[in-house]
Write an enzyme that holds these catalytic residues in place. Sequence first.
Site: not given
Ligand code: AMP
Length: 513
Positions: A373, A223, A243, A268, A297, A367, A228, A221
């Site tokens: 990611k 990102k 979040r 998001e 998502f 997590r 969120r 998907e």
């Molecule tokens: P990070 O903040 O770098 O740990 O990445 C996780 C965050 O990416 C999630 O908490 C979401 O806010 C965001 N996110 C963006 N696109 C997506 C997606 N397609 N699926 C899940 N989370 C996503």
Amino acid sequence: MLLEELVKVLNRVRETSSREKKVAIMADFLRNLDDNDLKNVVKLISGIGRINVSWGTIARAVGLSQGEDIGEMVRRSLLEKRKQHSLVEEAVTVEELIDLLSYLESLKGKGSSEKRVALIRSFFRRLSPEEAGFVARCITGEMRAGLSKGLLIEAIGRAFGRGDISKAHTVIGDLSELALMAKKGKLQVSPKLFSPISPMLAESCYSVKEALEEMGIAAFEYKLDGVRVQVHKEGDRIKMFSRRLSDITDRFRVELDLKCESCITEGEIIGLGLDGRPVPFQILMRKADIRREILFFDLVYLNGKTLLDTPYQERRKMLEEISDKLVPRIVTDDQKRAEEFLKEAMEMGHEGLMAKKLNSPYQAGVRGRYWLKIKPGLEKLDLVIVGADWGYGRRSRWLSDYYLAAYDEERGTFEVVGKTFKGLTDEEFEKMTGKLLSLAVKEDGKTVWVKPEVVVEVAYDEIQRSPKYRSGFALRFARITAIREDKSPGDADTISKIKRIYESQFSRKSAKW
Ligand code: AMP
């Protein structure tokens, strides 16, 4: 209930170092509270009542200057004042404190800071020194009550005889709600509408290749770089949670077209520029009048049924049936195809991709590697340490919060572009402290300014324009990835390079809003 009672119990908890005793004392206390007190007490201890009032505001309110532990300082300062004139005031209740916190939180705009100071000041006059210490910690969110979140959850479980409390907590994120449910014997380990679920989180991975090697076939998907949100809907009633489980229903206005009776979805929120590309994160948060959109998502609850154990692939299908606003995705086992999709996501101005395992459940609060990611980051920078702050708590022996600077060719000086305490090991902190002290040129409160000599490699998420430093730039989420002993300050990156990277971020994002 009087605040005094709560503070006494917390002191007893703090005085014992035994984990078992802490839990037992707290459990006994919680067991005997009525519903309202239970809710309020858990709210206060867990920091849900925490608001955005700075240490400086409290210091101003009680007439203090500087120090380490705010609670202790306030307590001491009040003790001294009390010696001068002892006031007889009505004892404060827990409920009053909760009311004060929510009122302080609601104050916004011009003059609010002064109002806060005045309110806090008059409230503090009614407190005993012990209470004042506690309230100061509540307000600033520094709840060093000697009771971590984990202990509090255990104590709630013990108080009401629920061994499954931790599991329940992942789906009932709000601890005061959780405590009430446990008390009433209505604890559940499935989602409840309008009670936020701890979100499932992703681990990092370096490439599409790595994700495919691990997952075989995967969903990829986009990102998105936004906020969120978890959307709870029942009939016409809608709530959105962040979040961190706060209610942010009124924060952003987005169109939610969910065709179902009831559901809990995740998505998001991003901001869109006039050209339809996503705007930078900073603009999304600050600018009121841009177009915002939510892209979903995940779906964890639908029309009375929990979907936590339903495989991702099926959840996504159900999501497609209730909304058209979904995060773009493909399902593939072909590396080339996924790499093209990543390129497309980046070109459209998004952050990267999220790889998801097709048959994975929704693991609330975890997590893990069911979601990976993939964020091809911006190039790292070599920066020079020009100053450092003494740390707090465990780090108080070290200069551990570093001012990072780039060379400004026009001024002929090193200019700060960010600050970080992330990335070094304890051993490295120790060594770095010695090194920096030997380079010290000036001390200013808790900051030691040093000769620019130590070069570090720094990763970051984004470069922002910011008035915080004279350079006009600030790195978001900077962390040190290496100490470059092989480099000298002359090799450090320059402000003009930072400017170039800053501008390159926009080449893919929208610049029109
Ligand atoms: P990070 O903040 O770098 O740990 O990445 C996780 C965050 O990416 C999630 O908490 C979401 O806010 C965001 N996110 C963006 N696109 C997506 C997606 N397609 N699926 C899940 N989370 C996503």
